[in-house]
Design a protein around this motif. Structure first.
Motif, mmCIF file in Angstrom:
data_model
loop_
_atom_site.group_PDB
_atom_site.id
_atom_site.type_symbol
_atom_site.label_atom_id
_atom_site.label_comp_id
_atom_site.label_asym_id
_atom_site.label_seq_id
_atom_site.Cartn_x
_atom_site.Cartn_y
_atom_site.Cartn_z
ATOM 1 N N UNK A 1 -32.275 -6.168 8.179
ATOM 2 C CA UNK A 1 -32.540 -7.556 7.807
ATOM 3 C C UNK A 1 -31.227 -8.322 7.624
ATOM 4 N N UNK A 2 -30.291 -7.685 6.961
ATOM 5 C CA UNK A 2 -29.020 -8.354 6.648
ATOM 6 C C UNK A 2 -28.172 -8.531 7.906
ATOM 7 N N UNK A 3 -28.206 -7.527 8.779
ATOM 8 C CA UNK A 3 -27.437 -7.571 10.022
ATOM 9 C C UNK A 3 -28.379 -7.363 11.202
ATOM 10 N N UNK A 4 -29.048 -8.425 11.645
ATOM 11 C CA UNK A 4 -30.007 -8.254 12.742
ATOM 12 C C UNK A 4 -29.303 -7.711 13.992
ATOM 13 N N UNK A 5 -29.968 -6.736 14.635
ATOM 14 C CA UNK A 5 -29.319 -6.040 15.745
ATOM 15 C C UNK A 5 -29.625 -6.663 17.106
ATOM 16 N N UNK A 6 -30.556 -7.607 17.159
ATOM 17 C CA UNK A 6 -30.916 -8.196 18.451
ATOM 18 C C UNK A 6 -31.212 -9.675 18.250
ATOM 19 N N UNK A 7 -31.320 -10.387 19.365
ATOM 20 C CA UNK A 7 -31.612 -11.820 19.292
ATOM 21 C C UNK A 7 -32.922 -12.063 18.554
ATOM 22 N N UNK A 8 -33.940 -11.258 18.896
ATOM 23 C CA UNK A 8 -35.249 -11.526 18.287
ATOM 24 C C UNK A 8 -35.277 -11.114 16.816
ATOM 25 N N UNK A 9 -34.533 -10.060 16.461
ATOM 26 C CA UNK A 9 -34.563 -9.698 15.042
ATOM 27 C C UNK A 9 -33.830 -10.759 14.217
ATOM 28 N N UNK A 10 -32.835 -11.392 14.813
ATOM 29 C CA UNK A 10 -32.168 -12.502 14.110
ATOM 30 C C UNK A 10 -33.100 -13.718 14.009
ATOM 31 N N UNK A 11 -33.829 -13.966 15.083
ATOM 32 C CA UNK A 11 -34.792 -15.079 15.104
ATOM 33 C C UNK A 11 -35.812 -14.924 13.975
ATOM 34 N N UNK A 12 -36.360 -13.705 13.844
ATOM 35 C CA UNK A 12 -37.369 -13.457 12.815
ATOM 36 C C UNK A 12 -36.751 -13.489 11.416
ATOM 37 N N UNK A 13 -35.555 -12.917 11.289
ATOM 38 C CA UNK A 13 -34.872 -12.916 9.999
ATOM 39 C C UNK A 13 -34.634 -14.362 9.531
ATOM 40 N N UNK A 14 -34.107 -15.177 10.446
ATOM 41 C CA UNK A 14 -33.827 -16.571 10.085
ATOM 42 C C UNK A 14 -35.112 -17.336 9.778
ATOM 43 N N UNK A 15 -36.191 -16.991 10.491
ATOM 44 C CA UNK A 15 -37.485 -17.639 10.222
ATOM 45 C C UNK A 15 -37.963 -17.311 8.813
ATOM 46 N N UNK A 16 -37.812 -16.053 8.421
ATOM 47 C CA UNK A 16 -38.194 -15.647 7.062
ATOM 48 C C UNK A 16 -37.393 -16.447 6.041
ATOM 49 N N UNK A 17 -36.072 -16.537 6.254
ATOM 50 C CA UNK A 17 -35.223 -17.226 5.275
ATOM 51 C C UNK A 17 -35.528 -18.721 5.234
ATOM 52 N N UNK A 18 -35.746 -19.334 6.423
ATOM 53 C CA UNK A 18 -36.080 -20.766 6.448
ATOM 54 C C UNK A 18 -37.397 -21.025 5.713
ATOM 55 N N UNK A 19 -38.377 -20.171 5.949
ATOM 56 C CA UNK A 19 -39.672 -20.343 5.275
ATOM 57 C C UNK A 19 -39.564 -20.143 3.771
ATOM 58 N N UNK A 20 -38.686 -19.227 3.375
ATOM 59 C CA UNK A 20 -38.665 -18.803 1.965
ATOM 60 C C UNK A 20 -38.293 -19.937 1.009
ATOM 61 N N UNK A 21 -37.612 -20.965 1.545
ATOM 62 C CA UNK A 21 -37.181 -22.047 0.669
ATOM 63 C C UNK A 21 -38.375 -22.761 0.036
ATOM 64 N N UNK A 22 -39.397 -23.049 0.839
ATOM 65 C CA UNK A 22 -40.546 -23.805 0.332
ATOM 66 C C UNK A 22 -41.810 -22.959 0.189
ATOM 67 N N UNK A 23 -41.793 -21.753 0.739
ATOM 68 C CA UNK A 23 -43.021 -20.949 0.795
ATOM 69 C C UNK A 23 -42.825 -19.600 0.120
#
Lengths: 561, 64
Positions: A405-427
């Protein structure tokens, strides 16, 4: 006070190295505890003995794990000798977060009180993503435990209090000794013992040990000398870790940054320790130039960017820490037992290093005592490896998920990781997916060969294989009354002690009308319960009621059959 | 426990599809991908049922 980068101009850098850790140290006018020899070299009669001396148990390494093993065995009247190539406690904070289970073990070893008194208690934290705070949290602690969920404490204090406990045991007449500047240079293994060649400032000497416990850390020379080095590699990363003395008024919180502006594409952690010392961990990635990263002109701007230009700070200790997630295939090799980082390594996320190391010795020492006393077969020690390999695998799984999670190993794992963090602010729903480390909790030895019958009507949290959950009991806590020997918890029923192979399981009688929390954690809807508890406070078997024969069978099984 | 619904289940399917496309209006590929990821996580949380989520992953993998 010297501030920020000025400190570098006025003081030279000293470079040292310890196993798995390269570090720079700044000289200070006032000596820290780790600059004072705690167990200075002293000539032992063993060095002049002929034939050579023989010890029941020798432990290599006087870190948290080696000291815990030594104290545990000494408390059980097993003579124990600790050898360390150094003569002082750990330099720098290193392991800083000690979990409840670790503190419970330290409490059984008589060393927890000064740790909890000195340590920083914290429950709150903040998570940052990029240049913004996305949310804060409060890990409300569960009630009814003697020990806090975790404390922050520099490793050197943890070790200091353990060394104090060793000295107290010596004063009581226990055979426990730490020999500083005794470096094991060679190991000969035999069916009945091991032979050690030990280098000292006054030359080398040999001694024999019936049993050897290797607690000599991630770079374990013992492991290497035995040709049992790790195979495979799951993950590798580097962290710059700094102990910073600040005049700033940051709150007592854990702050974690994903991809911060001052450490692009990496992570950062800020955590408070005792004495106004702050611990900063900056992830550097795996492919770095360590020499370059350790240079003051690279460190100071990073810290300034993180803390703000107006914050005055002083560096107490800086190191680059390299970790890998891996373990030995087997923690036992004949008469040699591996515990702590020598046996397994994990990422620092989740505080699973020293904490799991103490769980190793907690598991090992009572088994070794039974084997030494001839009350259990040597094969009981194989269950140490099986159970702690299981624990290590759980720790490796958890810390590998954190690193993914902290160091995403692929483009898609970074995409999902960033999506989680973006959502977490309000959700709020996204916050459980944010993984900056899952804090260490003890594993449950499900399926262990030592486990006896389980009773499904009793609460799930106290199933067989679990560590006994603490609860208020009489004028103190349950765990104060349990541990160091086999015991039977008899709740709302009368049970007699049982004995097998010269080992007696004594009875602790509990009446739940007076003990509400015990009722919740150990009875649930049932009216009565009987729990058989191992010396490491692990539940070996449980029933609604049990007769002597049933208890004796389970006791035998918990001792290896 | 319920199974993954694999028969048509969205009323006014064309309207929904248009809304899905409209949500991506004016977005670069990277922003669209990020939106899809946030949508995926939001819907997954709503479903919650681990078995259904696993079945949905199977269906999605098999169809590609």
């Amino acid at each position: 006070m010297l501030r920020g980068d000025r400190r570098y101009g006025e003081r030279g850098l000293k470079t040292g190295a310890t196993a798995g850790l390269s570090e720079n140290k700044w000289e200070r006018p006032v000596k820290k505890i780790f600059e004072i020899p705690m167990y200075p070299y002293a000539r032992s009669t063993d060095q002049d003995a002929s034939p050579r001396a023989r010890h029941p148990v020798v432990i290599i390494g006087a870190g948290p794990v080696g000291l815990a093993a030594a104290i545990d065995l000494a408390q059980q009247d097993v003579p124990v000798l600790v050898l360390d190539d150094n003569d002082r406690v750990s330099t720098g904070s290193r392991a800083i977060c000690f979990s409840k289970r670790c503190l419970e073990i330290a409490d059984r070893l008589g060393a927890a009180k000064p740790m909890v008194d000195k340590g920083v208690l914290w429950n709150k934290g903040k998570v940052f993503f990029g240049d913004r705070e996305v949310y804060d949290f409060n890990l409300l602690p569960e009630e009814g435990h003697k020990m806090p969920a975790f404390i922050n404490l520099q490793q050197y204090y943890f070790e200091e209090y353990m060394v104090d406990r060793v000295k107290a045991l010596q004063a009581e007449g226990k055979e426990i000794e730490i020999r500083g500047k005794n470096k094991v240079a060679a190991i000969g293994t035999h069916d009945t013992h091991v032979t050690l060649e030990i280098d000292t400032p006054e030359g080398s000497y040999n001694l024999d040990a019936d049993w050897l416990i290797a607690c000599d850390g991630a770079g374990s020379p013992t492991r290497r000398m035995l040709g049992k080095d790790f195979v495979g590699r799951v993950f590798e990363d580097n962290f710059l870790i700094a102990d910073v003395v600040m005049e700033a008024d940051f709150p007592t919180e854990r702050w974690f940054w994903f991809d911060p502006p001052f450490n692009k594409g990496q992570s950062a952690l800020l955590h408070k320790q005792p004495d106004g010392v702050w611990r900063i961990d900056l992830q550097l990635g795996w492919d770095i130039d360590k020499e370059k990263e350790m240079k003051p002109e690279n460190i100071i701007p990073r810290l300034k960017a993180m803390l703000g230009d107006d914050v005055a700070f002083e560096l107490e200790w800086v190191s680059i820490y390299t970790f890998q997630c891996r373990r030995m295939e087997d923690f036992r090799h004949g008469r040699v037992l591996f515990a702590g980082d020598s046996a397994h390594q994990v990422s620092p996320f989740g505080a699973r290093g020293a904490n799991s190391g103490l769980q190793d010795t907690d598991n090992l020492c009572w088994k070794l005592k039974l084997v030494i006393d001839g009350k259990a077969d040597e094969s009981l020690l194989d269950t140490y490896s099986v159970e702690r390999v299981y624990g290590a695998d759980e720790n490796i799984l958890n810390s590998s998920r954190s690193t993914d999670f902290i160091t995403p190993k692929s483009t898609v794992s970074k995409l999902l990781r960033d999506a989680v963090l973006d959502l977490s602010e309000e959700n709020r729903f996204a916050r459980p997916l944010v993984n900056s480390g899952r804090l260490s909790v003890p594993c449950v030895y499900d399926g262990s060969s030592l486990n006896g019958p389980d009773e499904g009507q009793l609460p799930e949290c106290s199933r067989v294989g679990s560590v006994l959950k603490d609860a208020p009991f009489e004028d103190g806590f349950l765990l104060e009354k349990i541990g160091g020997k086999f015991q039977i918890l008899a709740i709302n029923c009368a049970i007699q002690p049982v004995t097998t192979n010269g080992v007696t399981a004594e009875v602790v009688q509990i009446s739940t009308p007076d003990e509400a929390m015990i009722s919740v954690r150990y009875l649930g809807k049932a009216k009565t319960a009987v729990y058989l508890i191992r010396p490491d406070q692990v539940i070996a078997a449980r029933w609604l009621t049990a007769d002597s024969e049933t208890l004796t069978t389970a006791l035998k099984q918990a001792m290896g059959g | 426990m319920a199974d993954l619904i694999t028969t048509p289940n969205i009323p006014n399917a064309d309207d929904f599809y248009a809304e899905l496309l409209a949500a991506h209006d004016g977005l670069e590929d990277a922003a669209s991908n990020a939106l899809n990821a946030r949508l995926l996580l939001t819907l997954s949380n709503h479903i919650g049922d681990r078995k259904i989520l696993s079945e949905a992953l199977e269906v999605a993998r098999a169809a590609g």
